[in-house]
Design an enzyme around this catalytic site. Sequence first.
Site, PDB file in Angstrom:
ATOM      1  N   PHE A 126     -10.196  -9.489   9.798  1.00  0.00           N
ATOM      2  CA  PHE A 126      -9.495  -9.015   8.604  1.00  0.00           C
ATOM      3  C   PHE A 126      -9.258  -7.505   8.751  1.00  0.00           C
ATOM      4  O   PHE A 126     -10.180  -6.766   9.116  1.00  0.00           O
ATOM      5  CB  PHE A 126     -10.322  -9.320   7.354  1.00  0.00           C
ATOM      6  N   TYR A 223     -14.089 -11.444  -5.701  1.00  0.00           N
ATOM      7  CA  TYR A 223     -12.930 -11.987  -6.421  1.00  0.00           C
ATOM      8  C   TYR A 223     -12.293 -13.208  -5.769  1.00  0.00           C
ATOM      9  O   TYR A 223     -11.278 -13.686  -6.227  1.00  0.00           O
ATOM     10  CB  TYR A 223     -11.874 -10.902  -6.653  1.00  0.00           C
TER      11      TYR A 223
HETATM   12  C1  LIG Z   1     -10.854 -10.187   1.078  1.00  0.00           C
HETATM   13  C2  LIG Z   1     -11.583  -9.541   2.176  1.00  0.00           C
HETATM   14  C3  LIG Z   1     -12.026  -8.228   2.064  1.00  0.00           C
HETATM   15  C4  LIG Z   1     -11.701  -7.467   0.831  1.00  0.00           C
HETATM   16  O1  LIG Z   1     -12.022  -6.129   0.893  1.00  0.00           O
HETATM   17  P1  LIG Z   1     -11.710  -5.207  -0.363  1.00  0.00           P
HETATM   18  O2  LIG Z   1     -12.466  -3.988  -0.092  1.00  0.00           O
HETATM   19  O3  LIG Z   1     -12.133  -5.942  -1.586  1.00  0.00           O
HETATM   20  O4  LIG Z   1     -10.237  -4.987  -0.418  1.00  0.00           O
HETATM   21  C5  LIG Z   1     -12.765  -7.687   3.102  1.00  0.00           C
HETATM   22  N1  LIG Z   1     -13.039  -8.412   4.209  1.00  0.00           N
HETATM   23  C6  LIG Z   1     -12.611  -9.686   4.349  1.00  0.00           C
HETATM   24  C7  LIG Z   1     -12.945 -10.449   5.562  1.00  0.00           C
HETATM   25  C8  LIG Z   1     -11.865 -10.269   3.344  1.00  0.00           C
HETATM   26  O5  LIG Z   1     -11.429 -11.523   3.469  1.00  0.00           O
END
Ligand SMILES: *Cc1c(COP(=O)(O)O)cnc(C)c1O
Length: 413
Positions: A126, A223
């Site tokens: 990600f 979330y």
């Molecule tokens: C959704 C997600 C995030 C989200 O990070 P935020 O700081 O809330 O934007 C981080 N890592 C992974 C693997 C995700 O799927």
Amino acid sequence: MNLSRELCAARDAADALSGRRDLFDLPDGVIYLDGNSLGALPRAVGPRLEAAVSQAWGKDLISSWNVHGWIDLPSRVGARLARLIGARPHEVIASDSTSVNLFKLAAAAVAMRKERSVIVTESGNFPTDLYILQGLRDLLGDDLISLRVVEPEQVAGALDEDVAAVVLTHVHYKSGRLHDMAAITQRAHEVGALALWDLSHSAGAVELDLNGCGVDLAVGCGYKYLNGGPGAPAFLYVPERHHDDLRSPLTGWMGHARPFEFVDTYEPGGGVLRGLCGTPPILGLTALDAALDVFDGVAMADLRAKSQALGDLFLHLVAGRCADSGLGLACPTDSALRGSQVSLSHPDGYAIVQALIERGVTGDFRAPDILRFGFAPLYVRFVDIWDAVEILRDVMASETWREPRFNLKAAVT
Ligand SMILES: *Cc1c(COP(=O)(O)O)cnc(C)c1O
């Protein structure tokens, strides 16, 4: 298997989790298969937020830090999350975002393995995970730390005695592929490295046993399957055995041993509390706390079993009904190797997803060509899978997705 909609309805009738759906406020006419991106709204959230705003904030004002226990909310919510991820209550806190928590724990991991100079992660992770690690490397300087970014299958082989930590996402956001948490963590330990897992696409949908796997550190998102609402606080996990060694680089006052003594010098707080930084987001934590009610009394093994069954049903129906549609398979077929989503591929995936949304089937698109469908087992029914695939078949057969209005890209896909 001679499937029918009636059979799917019968499976819903026999499903011990089916009653949970009523705990959510779902819009009519929508089959929501995007709980892996933004979880649906649990009914308990609105009233609890309303009370937190009008009574606690509005009337009790600053006394609410004590009277309503605001100050302990990161720990209280963390303790509830602990059950869902196979941790002990005092090993988890909720606060900040996943990105920020990842920064804290990756930096802490490197500091716990000072003599080592490599962080291993996978290409295609990600983006925020890769970006945060790049930022950490740039901050420390590449003479101190370098990133070893390898293909997912090469992770275990990339672990050696130079490695301070392996940082991986348990369930891949695009493919839904599940890493073997126990095996990789064990391999990391064999070479003396730490294992830091991102549980964003696992927590609340996949059965986890962080303690049992010996995981060193973990973060996750509030979330997605945890339904805490847009921008909900994330969580971090530090097992008791690392409590005394953990040093967060974000040494804010809320992570101090005695924040209300207002002394000049930082001293880390006890246990996982040292993972806090600034004032916790109380309204966000209130929403997440209320949202977690939907998991009360749910065995994660049952949740996982239903999630696997939903994914298997979806893939089975797509294989039978959308065979010549040009849709490719972009996730593992074996549900044991998959998180709670399935992924298909198509060069015009974006337009297809838009056409599905107009027909009431909400999935999402991930560039360049992935169609994602997430199955939150607490509110997705077997009949939803049946109906969704029927609509997908129709969209593909009629090629309605070719209409120009489905091909206009919005800012958020
Ligand atoms: C959704 C997600 C995030 C989200 O990070 P935020 O700081 O809330 O934007 C981080 N890592 C992974 C693997 C995700 O799927």
